[in-house]
Design a protein around this motif. Structure first.
Motif, PDB file in Angstrom:
ATOM      1  N   LYS A  90     -29.200 -84.466  14.307  1.00 30.69           N
ATOM      2  CA  LYS A  90     -29.885 -83.331  13.694  1.00 30.69           C
ATOM      3  C   LYS A  90     -31.367 -83.362  14.073  1.00 30.69           C
ATOM      4  O   LYS A  90     -31.950 -84.427  14.241  1.00 30.69           O
ATOM      5  N   ASP A  91     -31.936 -82.177  14.230  1.00 33.73           N
ATOM      6  CA  ASP A  91     -33.390 -82.033  14.525  1.00 33.73           C
ATOM      7  C   ASP A  91     -33.842 -82.820  15.750  1.00 33.73           C
ATOM      8  O   ASP A  91     -34.691 -83.714  15.633  1.00 33.73           O
ATOM      9  N   PRO A  92     -33.369 -82.523  16.939  1.00 30.48           N
ATOM     10  CA  PRO A  92     -32.459 -81.434  17.300  1.00 30.48           C
ATOM     11  C   PRO A  92     -30.990 -81.833  17.144  1.00 30.48           C
ATOM     12  O   PRO A  92     -30.644 -83.006  17.284  1.00 30.48           O
ATOM     13  N   LYS A  93     -30.167 -80.847  16.884  1.00 30.42           N
ATOM     14  CA  LYS A  93     -28.736 -81.069  16.741  1.00 30.42           C
ATOM     15  C   LYS A  93     -28.150 -81.485  18.071  1.00 30.42           C
ATOM     16  O   LYS A  93     -28.507 -80.953  19.127  1.00 30.42           O
ATOM     17  N   ILE A  94     -27.240 -82.429  18.038  1.00 35.63           N
ATOM     18  CA  ILE A  94     -26.668 -82.956  19.265  1.00 35.63           C
ATOM     19  C   ILE A  94     -25.910 -81.878  20.031  1.00 35.63           C
ATOM     20  O   ILE A  94     -25.200 -81.057  19.445  1.00 35.63           O
ATOM     21  N   ASN A  95     -26.131 -81.854  21.330  1.00 32.62           N
ATOM     22  CA  ASN A  95     -25.422 -80.964  22.247  1.00 32.62           C
ATOM     23  C   ASN A  95     -24.444 -81.841  23.029  1.00 32.62           C
ATOM     24  O   ASN A  95     -24.842 -82.576  23.934  1.00 32.62           O
ATOM     25  N   ASN A 140     -24.372 -98.872  33.382  1.00 30.68           N
ATOM     26  CA  ASN A 140     -23.672 -98.973  32.120  1.00 30.68           C
ATOM     27  C   ASN A 140     -24.396 -98.121  31.073  1.00 30.68           C
ATOM     28  O   ASN A 140     -25.534 -98.400  30.735  1.00 30.68           O
ATOM     29  N   PRO A 141     -23.754 -97.059  30.537  1.00 31.02           N
ATOM     30  CA  PRO A 141     -24.409 -96.248  29.518  1.00 31.02           C
ATOM     31  C   PRO A 141     -24.149 -96.779  28.110  1.00 31.02           C
ATOM     32  O   PRO A 141     -23.021 -97.126  27.765  1.00 31.02           O
ATOM     33  N   LEU A 142     -25.201 -96.848  27.303  1.00 34.15           N
ATOM     34  CA  LEU A 142     -25.099 -97.175  25.887  1.00 34.15           C
ATOM     35  C   LEU A 142     -25.559 -95.944  25.117  1.00 34.15           C
ATOM     36  O   LEU A 142     -26.662 -95.444  25.348  1.00 34.15           O
ATOM     37  N   ILE A 143     -24.731 -95.437  24.219  1.00 35.39           N
ATOM     38  CA  ILE A 143     -25.043 -94.202  23.503  1.00 35.39           C
ATOM     39  C   ILE A 143     -25.651 -94.531  22.142  1.00 35.39           C
ATOM     40  O   ILE A 143     -25.059 -95.268  21.349  1.00 35.39           O
ATOM     41  N   VAL A 144     -26.829 -93.977  21.882  1.00 33.84           N
ATOM     42  CA  VAL A 144     -27.489 -94.122  20.588  1.00 33.84           C
ATOM     43  C   VAL A 144     -27.516 -92.753  19.916  1.00 33.84           C
ATOM     44  O   VAL A 144     -28.062 -91.795  20.464  1.00 33.84           O
ATOM     45  N   ILE A 145     -26.892 -92.653  18.752  1.00 31.56           N
ATOM     46  CA  ILE A 145     -26.955 -91.425  17.962  1.00 31.56           C
ATOM     47  C   ILE A 145     -27.945 -91.669  16.829  1.00 31.56           C
ATOM     48  O   ILE A 145     -27.667 -92.394  15.883  1.00 31.56           O
ATOM     49  N   ASN A 146     -29.109 -91.074  16.944  1.00 25.87           N
ATOM     50  CA  ASN A 146     -30.224 -91.344  16.029  1.00 25.87           C
ATOM     51  C   ASN A 146     -30.312 -90.284  14.916  1.00 25.87           C
ATOM     52  O   ASN A 146     -29.635 -89.267  14.942  1.00 25.87           O
TER      53      ASN A 146
END
Length: 280
Positions: free
Chosen positions: A69-74, A91-97
């Protein structure tokens, strides 16, 4: 490069301002390992790889930061980042903040990230503001060179400041002793994590998301959840779009593969196919 000098991080933890010799000046990038002597860069050691935009050598992984949120994930943008990173073999590591901003009524966080966990990606749910989930990221970036990537406003700078408090590196005393296997920085800075062998590239991330060099027919290889089903369709050259007897389409219909990820696959397949037609 500042005034013809680069800053070299020595194996003993100090930093030295050095001047590269001759052609080395043009061939050297942040993350390269070099040999120095008497304040001069004498040798550029072989590198494992070179990320082109921004230019960083010997990258091991990319910390891909998004926010719920703020900005909302696309999610289609997230998938575009992942395609690019997969194609570059990092190697991708995904962080959802910013999970502190999301109420259960807004979104089910675990449900939102499930397609990526099921695809085999390491996903970290964090709140930099509330310091949630940062310990695991500290551990993940404790070895090798990590590059930050992600759209604006998702909290990359705030995350960097948490991972590396007071991130400004100090120039160490100049050493005249020969040092082997040291790291150099130029416009892009490498910031040391709490672990002696971990570095984060202080950059705005990838400067372009153009999927240059990727053919539509190769796109399936950059969706890791497809791997176990490849070469099992009715046709060996199946692109998993309109072909009959496609096992991947069947698995999407059965719910074993994410429909949203598959929609991203179709979207980018058609974009790459159209781009290919323009150059025929």
């Amino acid at each position: 490069m500042i005034g013809g000098f680069v800053f070299v991080h020595l194996d003993n933890g100090e930093e030295e301002r050095c001047k590269p010799r001759g052609k080395i000046r043009e061939d050297m990038y942040p993350g390269d390992r070099v040999v120095i002597e008497d304040g001069m860069v004498e040798e550029l050691l072989p590198r494992e790889n070179l990320l082109m935009r921004p230019k960083v050598a010997n990258v091991e992984q990319v910390l891909l930061v998004q926010s719920l949120k703020d900005p909302k994930i696309n999610f289609k943008l997230l998938d575009r980042f992942l395609i690019l990173i997969e194609s570059l073999e990092y190697n991708p590591l995904i962080v959802i903040n910013k999970i502190d901003l999301v109420d259960e009524l807004d979104v089910n966080i675990e449900k939102a990230v499930a397609p990526y966990k099921n695809a085999g990606y390491q996903v970290y749910l964090t709140s930099v503001e509330d310091e949630i989930g940062l310990d695991k990221i500290h551990k993940a970036v404790s070895e090798g060179i990590t590059v930050l990537a992600g759209p604006s406003g998702v909290g990359k700078t705030a995350l960097l400041n948490k991972l590396i408090p007071g991130a400004n590196l100090k120039v160490g005393d100049i050493s005249k002793k020969l040092k082997r296997g040291t790291h150099t920085t130029r416009e892009v800075r490498l910031l040391k994590t709490n672990n002696d062998s971990g570095w984060i590239a202080d950059t705005p991330g990838f400067s372009t998301l153009e999927l240059d060099g990727i053919e539509a027919e190769d796109l399936k290889f950059y969706f890791p959840e497809f791997n176990q089903y490849l070469n099992k369709c009715k046709f060996n050259n199946c692109n998993h779009i309109h072909e009959p007897g496609c096992l991947i389409k069947e698995k999407v219909e059965e719910g074993e593969l994410s429909s949203s990820r598959y929609e991203s696959y179709k979207t980018y397949f058609e974009k790459l196919k159209e781009r290919g037609r323009q150059y025929d």
